[in-house]
Design an enzyme around this catalytic site. Structure first.
Site, PDB file in Angstrom:
ATOM      1  N   ARG A   7      -2.532  -1.884  -3.593  1.00 27.50           N
ATOM      2  CA  ARG A   7      -3.757  -1.110  -3.403  1.00 27.50           C
ATOM      3  C   ARG A   7      -3.683   0.124  -4.294  1.00 27.50           C
ATOM      4  NH1 ARG A   7      -5.543   2.789   1.317  1.00 27.50           N
ATOM      5  NH2 ARG A   7      -7.713   2.979   0.717  1.00 27.50           N
ATOM      6  N   GLY A  47     -11.157   7.593   7.919  1.00 21.71           N
ATOM      7  CA  GLY A  47     -12.029   7.820   6.762  1.00 21.71           C
ATOM      8  C   GLY A  47     -13.275   6.972   7.003  1.00 21.71           C
ATOM      9  N   LEU A  67     -16.253   2.649   9.449  1.00 24.73           N
ATOM     10  CA  LEU A  67     -16.100   3.860  10.266  1.00 24.73           C
ATOM     11  C   LEU A  67     -14.705   3.895  10.865  1.00 24.73           C
ATOM     12  CD1 LEU A  67     -19.513   3.532  12.190  1.00 24.73           C
ATOM     13  CD2 LEU A  67     -19.090   4.677   9.997  1.00 24.73           C
ATOM     14  N   GLY A  68     -13.810   4.595  10.207  1.00 22.45           N
ATOM     15  CA  GLY A  68     -12.458   4.773  10.737  1.00 22.45           C
ATOM     16  C   GLY A  68     -12.119   6.234  10.619  1.00 22.45           C
ATOM     17  N   ARG A  99     -12.262  15.060   7.593  1.00 20.59           N
ATOM     18  CA  ARG A  99     -13.032  15.447   6.399  1.00 20.59           C
ATOM     19  C   ARG A  99     -14.475  15.728   6.776  1.00 20.59           C
ATOM     20  NH1 ARG A  99     -11.551  10.206   3.486  1.00 20.59           N
ATOM     21  NH2 ARG A  99      -9.290  10.386   3.326  1.00 20.59           N
ATOM     22  N   GLU A 121     -15.627  -1.071  14.777  1.00 21.63           N
ATOM     23  CA  GLU A 121     -15.313  -2.320  15.470  1.00 21.63           C
ATOM     24  C   GLU A 121     -15.232  -2.148  16.984  1.00 21.63           C
ATOM     25  OE1 GLU A 121     -11.701  -3.941  13.644  1.00 21.63           O
ATOM     26  OE2 GLU A 121     -12.520  -3.391  11.689  1.00 21.63           O
ATOM     27  N   HIS A 147     -13.137   2.677  -0.385  1.00 16.12           N
ATOM     28  CA  HIS A 147     -13.206   1.615   0.644  1.00 16.12           C
ATOM     29  C   HIS A 147     -13.871   0.361   0.071  1.00 16.12           C
ATOM     30  CE1 HIS A 147     -13.411   4.783   4.129  1.00 16.12           C
ATOM     31  NE2 HIS A 147     -12.161   4.369   3.978  1.00 16.12           N
ATOM     32  N   ASN A 157       0.876  -1.165   0.000  1.00 16.56           N
ATOM     33  CA  ASN A 157       0.000   0.000   0.000  1.00 16.56           C
ATOM     34  C   ASN A 157       0.918   1.220   0.000  1.00 16.56           C
ATOM     35  OD1 ASN A 157      -1.838   2.010   0.465  1.00 16.56           O
ATOM     36  ND2 ASN A 157      -2.786   1.036   2.245  1.00 16.56           N
ATOM     37  N   GLU A 164      -8.395  -5.402   4.868  1.00 21.42           N
ATOM     38  CA  GLU A 164      -8.226  -5.046   3.460  1.00 21.42           C
ATOM     39  C   GLU A 164      -7.013  -5.732   2.846  1.00 21.42           C
ATOM     40  OE1 GLU A 164      -8.915  -0.795   4.715  1.00 21.42           O
ATOM     41  OE2 GLU A 164      -9.535  -0.642   2.621  1.00 21.42           O
TER      42      GLU A 164
END
Ligand code: AMP
Length: 401
Positions: free
Chosen positions: A93, A214, A211-212, A243, A335, A182, A7, A386
């Site tokens: 990614r 981002g 929900l993180g 954001r 989580e 995502h 990534n 991911e």
């Protein structure tokens, strides 16, 4: 056989190495502060005797080429990658695949050019992703590189979901439309949710909430994304760490005029100074809960606005789907944050959405149901992964797995 997942960001490269036989991550880590005076390489791995090991080195890392060379040299020194021929694929990614890429794609020269063509749509991310791909292809010509796109899963959205109500030429000539992001995570937790429900994914209707730092919500009908909250860029939708999410676009003209801001300053304002940070001065949700518990009104408001926005999307996607098998929470907040989950689901009992408070509050980790027995819609917590999803898709794209 092994699969390496990379990534590549503008100043960092995160990596994980998976053993295909078990799909366990046998090594992971990151190269960070590329291009700065002092960079850092950190590794966690399991040695051939099964012991967990870590290593951290500080040294200048001038560019991505040096970074990837160090990652592979470190994997070889740690005994987890004896030879490059053990690598079935490298999964990369890639943030933006535009309309061109609907699935993970084996990289060749034409694919490199197509990803380059997408740079105007993702000027911060695609150049760094591409850097990683080009370096890997140069350094390891015998190992296939596979691009796995954040946007690909959402390419099944109908035009009624992806078009904005602005002049048509902006779509036709300038590619302005909703793409969503995502996607790897929404697909992964969706497939896991289907397994937990004991139903084929292509028969599941789900609302997945990533929900993180981002954050995005996706409506999945019969295993396919039909709508998602992020838009042409990751700025739209839910309240995020820094954001803003949904906004009246006229705020841009107003703010530009009142404060004399140029495009760059507006970009910075909405992408890096807004969201939770803008509302209460902090973007880490754990810290925001601590402040709220001490009576900080701004922190309390930030949590309330975040949860309200999530609830609004649950309602909207419920209406689009008509029937929902499960709502799925994932990401650092999804989580771990029982309070946000509780507030996001509060008052939805008439829609058949009811939490089991003790299951929601339980310290359990891993995949679990947190809905009440009578809830028509299951509520699940599914940790996202991911990197694992990218590794599996990369192997599938080269004909393995
Ligand atoms: P991610 O981008 O998925 O790593 O998520 C980062 C966000 O998750 C940050 O806002 C963290 O504060 C938040 N987070 C992580 N652990 C917890 C926790 N135990 N409770 C609340 N928020 C958490």
């Amino acid at each position: 056989m092994k699969v390496l997942v990379l990534n590549s960001g503008s100043s960092s490269i995160k990596f994980q190495l998976f053993a295909v036989a078990t799909w366990r991550a046998i090594a992971a880590g990151a190269v960070s502060r590329i291009g700065e005076d002092e960079g850092e390489v950190s590794y966690r791995w399991t040695d051939p005797q099964g012991h967990s090991r870590t290593d951290e080195t500080r040294l200048p890392i001038p560019n991505h080429r040096d970074g990837i060379e160090r990652i592979v040299a470190g994997l070889q020194a740690g005994g987890v990658l004896a030879d490059l021929s053990e690598l079935a694929a490298i999964g990369h990614r890639v943030v933006h695949g535009g309309e061109r890429f609907q699935r993970p794609t084996l990289v060749d020269d034409a694919v490199v050019e197509a990803i380059r063509d997408m740079i105007p749509l993702a000027p911060l991310h695609n150049p760094a992703n591409l850097d990683g791909i080009e370096v890997a292809r140069t350094l390891f010509p015998g190992v296939p590189s596979v691009a796995v796109f954040d946007t690909a899963f959402h390419q099944t959205m109908p035009s009624t979901a992806y078009r904005y109500a602005i002049p048509e030429y902006l779509y036709l000539k300038h590619r302005v439309r909703r793409y969503g992001f995502h996607g790897t995570s929404h697909q992964y937790v969706g497939e896991r949710a289907a397994a937990v429900l004991g139903k084929p994914f292509d028969r599941c209707n789900l609302i997945t909430l990533h929900l993180g730092n981002g954050a995005s919500a996706t409506a999945i009908r019969a295993g396919r994304s039909i709508d998602t909250s992020m838009g042409m860029t990751p700025l739209e939708g839910l309240v995020m760490g820094t954001r803003c999410g949904d906004l009246d676009p006229a705020i841009l003209f107003y703010t530009a005029e009142q404060l004399g801001l140029d495009n760059q300053a507006l970009d910075d304002l909405l992408n890096r100074q807004s969201g939770l940070l803008g509302l209460c001065g902090v973007n880490d949700m754990r810290e925001i809960h601590r402040l709220a518990a001490e009576g900080d009104d701004r922190a309390e408001l930030a949590i309330a606005i975040t949860a309200r926005r999530i609830r609004k999307y649950i309602g909207a996607y419920y209406a689009e789907l008509g029937r929902v098998d499960a709502i799925v929470f994932t990401g650092g907040i999804g989580e771990n944050d029982a309070e946000v989950r509780h507030r996001a689901c509060a008052g939805l009992e008439n829609l058949g959405i009811a939490l089991d408070d003790s299951a929601n509050l339980s310290a359990d980790r891993g995949e679990r149901a947190i809905s009440a027995a009578h809830s028509q819609v299951k509520i699940l917590v599914i940790p996202t992964n991911e990197e694992l999803a990218i590794a599996r898709q990369a192997l599938a794209a080269v004909g393995g797995g």
